[in-house]
Enzyme design. Structure first.
Site, PDB file in Angstrom:
ATOM      1  N   LYS A  20       9.250 -82.402  42.069  1.00  0.00           N
ATOM      2  CA  LYS A  20      10.541 -83.084  42.142  1.00  0.00           C
ATOM      3  C   LYS A  20      11.214 -82.684  43.454  1.00  0.00           C
ATOM      4  CE  LYS A  20      13.209 -83.892  38.506  1.00  0.00           C
ATOM      5  NZ  LYS A  20      13.207 -85.341  38.250  1.00  0.00           N
TER       6      LYS A  20
HETATM    7  N1  PMP Z   1       9.341 -89.812  36.703  1.00  0.00           N
HETATM    8  C1  PMP Z   1      10.259 -89.492  37.629  1.00  0.00           C
HETATM    9  C2  PMP Z   1      10.091 -90.010  39.021  1.00  0.00           C
HETATM   10  C3  PMP Z   1      11.359 -88.692  37.277  1.00  0.00           C
HETATM   11  O1  PMP Z   1      12.283 -88.371  38.181  1.00  0.00           O
HETATM   12  C4  PMP Z   1      11.497 -88.250  35.943  1.00  0.00           C
HETATM   13  C5  PMP Z   1      12.682 -87.420  35.531  1.00  0.00           C
HETATM   14  N2  PMP Z   1      12.485 -86.057  35.793  1.00  0.00           N
HETATM   15  C6  PMP Z   1      10.507 -88.602  35.013  1.00  0.00           C
HETATM   16  C7  PMP Z   1       9.448 -89.387  35.433  1.00  0.00           C
HETATM   17  C8  PMP Z   1      10.559 -88.109  33.611  1.00  0.00           C
HETATM   18  O2  PMP Z   1      10.273 -86.728  33.586  1.00  0.00           O
HETATM   19  P1  PMP Z   1      10.862 -85.776  32.447  1.00  0.00           P
HETATM   20  O3  PMP Z   1      10.427 -86.361  31.171  1.00  0.00           O
HETATM   21  O4  PMP Z   1      10.210 -84.460  32.720  1.00  0.00           O
HETATM   22  O5  PMP Z   1      12.324 -85.755  32.605  1.00  0.00           O
END
Ligand code: PMP
Length: 304
Positions: A157
């Site tokens: 991220k």
């Molecule tokens: N894809 C992206 C690009 C994201 O930013 C997120 C949010 N973190 C997700 C998927 C979903 O991830 P998570 O379930 O870990 O929040």
């Protein structure tokens, strides 16, 4: 967004309005930061943070992926997250840790810049709207392709990589949709601007593999675990645009979006145009897990 009262900055609790950074903050110029998005929920035994350790471990992997020297232990940052929730008196809400290059370098080599860490928390309802959670949202396939592993690190991220998501989201909103789905550079489906995607066909669930350049979502992993335990078959496989149009059901998963049904893609109704049975099952199981109603998944909760 609702203001809260206190933000954790480098180990200190700072009043909300004083949590400021300098104009020459490296991350502000080049996106040299990594972050997480985490939710805390009301449960019968008090407020609990969902899968906190997994989120902070992913944060640490993101710092390593981008070579950001970061000295904290996972346990210290987990405690800091609990402290922020307590300090703001939140019963439920969203938690945003950010590790960023601050002052000390302005060229592209951030090595001389100080590495700082902040954690904010605030009340935040349904990311794609209450109506979206109930009846489904309208999405479009973006004209933008999802960043590839040849230029970025899709499983991290990294703040800078989110300009890609912002382009897709802005385009979707400007053209009258709620959210964007992005193809990857190979033309397969990757994910939403901030959510992973699931497709149901003939009672089986499909979702793009990590190799499609998606974020390894914690909600995605949780929903897969919960549904597989109920005997639902789930296959990680590449999907095309045509697969979406022909789907019985589609839904998005994410910490912010939770489990959000998709009722239309590119103006075509999906299935009956109403959230289908597997979508409802995913929503219900996830809601039970995050609010401490599933005894078997109590270890996913970190009580503040
Ligand atoms: N894809 C992206 C690009 C994201 O930013 C997120 C949010 N973190 C997700 C998927 C979903 O991830 P998570 O379930 O870990 O929040």
């Amino acid at each position: 967004m609702e203001n809260a009262t206190t933000i954790w900055m480098d180990g200190e609790m700072v009043p909300w309005d004083d949590a400021q950074v300098h104009f020459l903050t490296h991350a502000l110029h080049y996106g040299t930061a990594v972050f997480e998005g985490i939710r805390a929920y009301r449960t019968p035994d008090g407020t609990a943070i969902f899968r906190l350790r997994e989120h902070i471990e992913r944060l640490r992997r993101s710092t390593r992926a981008y070579g950001i020297p970061w000295d904290y232990d996972v346990d210290e940052i987990m405690e800091a997250c609990r402290e922020v929730v307590r300090a703001n008196g939140l019963e439920a809400g969203y938690i945003r840790p950010l590790v960023f290059y601050a002052l000390g370098a302005i060229g592209l080599n951030p090595a001389a810049a100080e590495v700082r860490t902040g954690i904010a928390a605030w009340e935040w309802g349904a990311y794609l709207g209450d109506e979206g959670i109930r009846n489904g949202i309208r999405v479009r396939i973006s004209t933008w392709r999802r960043i590839s592993g040849q230029s970025f690190i899709p499983v991290a991220k990294g703040s800078g990589q989110y300009l890609n998501s912002v382009l897709a989201k802005q385009e979707a909103i400007a053209t009258g949709y709620d959210e964007a789905l992005m193809l990857n550079v190979d033309g397969n489906i990757s994910e939403g601007s901030g959510e992973n995607l699931f497709l149901a066909r003939d009672g089986v669930l499909f979702t793009p593999p990590i190799s499609a350049g998606i974020l390894d979502g914690i909600t995605r992993a949780s929903v897969m675990d919960l549904l597989r335990a109920e005997g639902v078959e789930i296959r990680e496989t590449n999907l095309t645009r045509g697969d979406l149009y022909a789907a019985d059901e589609l839904f998005l998963t994410g910490t912010a979006a939770e489990v959000t049904p998709i009722r239309e893609v590119d103006d075509r109704p999906i299935g009956t145009g109403k959230p289908g049975p597997l979508t409802r099952q995913a929503q219900e199981l996830y809601a039970e897990a995050v609010t401490g109603k599933l005894e078997s998944r109590r270890d996913w909760l970190d009580y503040v």
